[in-house]
Design a protein around this motif. Sequence first.
Motif, PDB file in Angstrom:
ATOM      1  N   ALA A  93     -13.192 121.469 -10.943  1.00 35.95           N
ATOM      2  CA  ALA A  93     -13.623 122.177  -9.737  1.00 35.95           C
ATOM      3  C   ALA A  93     -13.128 121.464  -8.476  1.00 35.95           C
ATOM      4  O   ALA A  93     -12.639 122.095  -7.533  1.00 35.95           O
ATOM      5  N   LEU A  94     -13.234 120.139  -8.441  1.00 34.03           N
ATOM      6  CA  LEU A  94     -12.766 119.379  -7.285  1.00 34.03           C
ATOM      7  C   LEU A  94     -11.248 119.471  -7.125  1.00 34.03           C
ATOM      8  O   LEU A  94     -10.731 119.512  -6.007  1.00 34.03           O
ATOM      9  N   ALA A  95     -10.545 119.525  -8.251  1.00 40.21           N
ATOM     10  CA  ALA A  95      -9.090 119.665  -8.197  1.00 40.21           C
ATOM     11  C   ALA A  95      -8.700 121.014  -7.602  1.00 40.21           C
ATOM     12  O   ALA A  95      -7.751 121.116  -6.813  1.00 40.21           O
ATOM     13  N   VAL A  96      -9.435 122.069  -7.979  1.00 39.47           N
ATOM     14  CA  VAL A  96      -9.170 123.402  -7.433  1.00 39.47           C
ATOM     15  C   VAL A  96      -9.396 123.404  -5.926  1.00 39.47           C
ATOM     16  O   VAL A  96      -8.607 123.969  -5.156  1.00 39.47           O
ATOM     17  N   MET A  97     -10.470 122.748  -5.482  1.00 40.44           N
ATOM     18  CA  MET A  97     -10.766 122.707  -4.047  1.00 40.44           C
ATOM     19  C   MET A  97      -9.692 121.959  -3.273  1.00 40.44           C
ATOM     20  O   MET A  97      -9.431 122.261  -2.108  1.00 40.44           O
ATOM     21  N   ARG A  98      -9.054 121.011  -3.906  1.00 40.73           N
ATOM     22  CA  ARG A  98      -8.096 120.155  -3.201  1.00 40.73           C
ATOM     23  C   ARG A  98      -6.718 120.782  -3.086  1.00 40.73           C
ATOM     24  O   ARG A  98      -5.883 120.300  -2.306  1.00 40.73           O
ATOM     25  N   THR A  99      -6.445 121.826  -3.837  1.00 39.80           N
ATOM     26  CA  THR A  99      -5.108 122.417  -3.806  1.00 39.80           C
ATOM     27  C   THR A  99      -4.763 123.007  -2.445  1.00 39.80           C
ATOM     28  O   THR A  99      -3.590 123.058  -2.064  1.00 39.80           O
ATOM     29  N   GLY A 100      -5.767 123.478  -1.721  1.00 35.59           N
ATOM     30  CA  GLY A 100      -5.511 124.070  -0.412  1.00 35.59           C
ATOM     31  C   GLY A 100      -5.218 125.553  -0.464  1.00 35.59           C
ATOM     32  O   GLY A 100      -5.226 126.238   0.569  1.00 35.59           O
ATOM     33  N   ASP A 101      -4.929 126.091  -1.649  1.00 36.96           N
ATOM     34  CA  ASP A 101      -4.694 127.524  -1.793  1.00 36.96           C
ATOM     35  C   ASP A 101      -6.030 128.254  -1.904  1.00 36.96           C
ATOM     36  O   ASP A 101      -6.989 127.728  -2.474  1.00 36.96           O
ATOM     37  N   SER A 102      -6.102 129.471  -1.387  1.00 37.13           N
ATOM     38  CA  SER A 102      -7.320 130.271  -1.493  1.00 37.13           C
ATOM     39  C   SER A 102      -7.170 131.275  -2.620  1.00 37.13           C
ATOM     40  O   SER A 102      -6.247 132.105  -2.610  1.00 37.13           O
ATOM     41  N   GLY A 103      -8.068 131.195  -3.590  1.00 38.19           N
ATOM     42  CA  GLY A 103      -8.069 132.135  -4.698  1.00 38.19           C
ATOM     43  C   GLY A 103      -8.901 133.358  -4.365  1.00 38.19           C
ATOM     44  O   GLY A 103      -9.410 133.508  -3.252  1.00 38.19           O
ATOM     45  N   PRO A 104      -9.076 134.267  -5.336  1.00 35.83           N
ATOM     46  CA  PRO A 104      -9.821 135.505  -5.083  1.00 35.83           C
ATOM     47  C   PRO A 104     -11.250 135.266  -4.642  1.00 35.83           C
ATOM     48  O   PRO A 104     -11.750 135.965  -3.755  1.00 35.83           O
ATOM     49  N   SER A 105     -11.922 134.292  -5.218  1.00 29.66           N
ATOM     50  CA  SER A 105     -13.305 134.011  -4.820  1.00 29.66           C
ATOM     51  C   SER A 105     -13.366 133.509  -3.384  1.00 29.66           C
ATOM     52  O   SER A 105     -14.245 133.912  -2.604  1.00 29.66           O
TER      53      SER A 105
END
Length: 244
Positions: A93-105
């Motif tokens: 989850a933290l890795a997803v937040m750090r990518t900087g890209d915005s997903g559908p959610s």
Amino acid sequence: MALGTLTALPVPAPSTVDRRVAGGAMLLAPLAAVPLAVLGCLVLTGGDALGLPALAAAGLAIGVVALGSRGLHLDGLADTADGLAASYDRRRALAVMRTGDSGPSGVATLLLVLLVQCAATAGAVRAGHGVAAVAIAVVAGRAAVILCCARGVPSARPDGLGSAVAGTVALPAAAAVLLGLAALAALAPGLVWWRGPLAVLLGLLAAAALLWRCLRRFGGITGDVLGACVETATATTLLALSTG
């Protein structure tokens, strides 16, 4: 540090950044938000003078406040939503937040929160207290960072903004500032004395609920969580003041 972190104002960097400075900056977050509140109120007043529809004026005011903070809080809201919607594994989850890209959610959450903020502001304008609502909501929204940085709240990572400010605000100081903010909200023109403090309380409760969820999922706060709590508190405060 408070102005440089929470606004786009061109201020010099602090000469020293330690936990004492960080805690003081987070305590001053509501005061640092005053220029943004003034800017939003001026745009709202100008829109009314030009005869713009309430929703259009509200959208411009919310947009100016967002630009005045470089959109960082909105970015944090989107990243936090993506993290919460990602794997239940904390590291993932933290890795997803750090990518900087915005997903559908993240995109959906961002649009919905902005829609609520604009519609609620328009409702407050039609009720005759739009300026007071924007002023209270912008300042109360930034006060949410005091909750996030209170003593005992850990950082989710060993680096980043979260690690610099986590746990830096003493609880007595946090309580004093938040109570003072609620008291000032009681003096807002155009509102019954209890409407302002109640709106502030509801905004902070919404931010606290999101903070609790993030602590369970991420193990602490990050800079993104701070931004998400700011926008959540702002939206909830506006919603509480959207009616007559």
